[in-house]
Motif scaffolding. Structure first.
Motif, mmCIF file in Angstrom:
data_model
loop_
_atom_site.group_PDB
_atom_site.id
_atom_site.type_symbol
_atom_site.label_atom_id
_atom_site.label_comp_id
_atom_site.label_asym_id
_atom_site.label_seq_id
_atom_site.Cartn_x
_atom_site.Cartn_y
_atom_site.Cartn_z
ATOM 1 N N LYS A 41 0.837 -1.196 0.000
ATOM 2 C CA LYS A 41 0.000 0.000 0.000
ATOM 3 C C LYS A 41 0.874 1.249 0.000
ATOM 4 O O LYS A 41 1.057 1.884 -1.013
ATOM 5 N N ARG A 92 -8.621 2.323 -2.820
ATOM 6 C CA ARG A 92 -7.164 2.325 -2.538
ATOM 7 C C ARG A 92 -6.488 1.177 -3.271
ATOM 8 O O ARG A 92 -5.404 1.334 -3.823
ATOM 9 N N TYR A 93 -7.114 0.002 -3.257
ATOM 10 C CA TYR A 93 -6.540 -1.143 -3.966
ATOM 11 C C TYR A 93 -6.494 -0.886 -5.469
ATOM 12 O O TYR A 93 -5.519 -1.232 -6.138
ATOM 13 N N LEU A 96 -3.682 1.370 -6.625
ATOM 14 C CA LEU A 96 -2.348 0.767 -6.591
ATOM 15 C C LEU A 96 -1.989 0.081 -7.912
ATOM 16 O O LEU A 96 -0.846 -0.286 -8.128
#
Length: 146
Positions: A41, A92-93, A96
């Motif tokens: 992350k 958020r994933y 990435l």
């Protein structure tokens, strides 16, 4: 030597649901399906993708979170807070990933809340975030009918 306490029933049920949904994705989805995929992350923190589907191991098609939330037991304030938290986690994933083109986010829950207004609120909040919701206790026909 002390005995290990058994896991709470809710946690056991959540883990079983998680494994069932992941097995369903492995059995039905096309492409490279990976589960429990670790991602970096920020800095030294890591996250874990519940279901990650790609075309050829590089082009992402879907990122799916599996949650065992019991929406009926939450206050409306807690419902709103949980939807926002879960949506942030999914995005958020996605952020990435090397490219954001064509990524389909999703979230799967075992059962719909009993209150139709609460169901509508949850779906609406996720929809505003661009995240489709799947309820395991609802067929495609039932979803289309409402």
């Amino acid at each position: 030597m002390s005995e290990k306490k058994p896991e709470p029933k809710r946690l056991r049920e959540g883990k079983a649901f998680h494994k069932k949904v992941q097995a369903d994705w492995h059995a039905r989805a096309q492409g490279d399906v990976r589960t429990e995929m670790t991602v970096k992350k920020d800095g030294s923190r890591t996250g874990r993708l519940d279901v990650f589907v790609s075309e050829d191991g590089s082009e992402v098609r879907a990122i799916v979170e599996i949650k065992h939330s019991d929406w009926d037991k939450m206050t409306l304030q807690a419902v709103r807070r949980n939807v926002r938290r879960q949506a942030r986690q999914i995005w958020r994933y996605i952020e990435l990933q090397p490219t954001l083109d064509g990524i389909c986010p999703g979230i799967v829950f075992p059962k719909r809340p009993r209150d139709p207004a609460r169901l509508e609120l949850i779906e609406h909040m996720f929809e505003e975030e661009g995240i489709p919701v799947v309820w395991e206790d609802e067929s495609t026909e039932e979803r289309k009918a409402r």
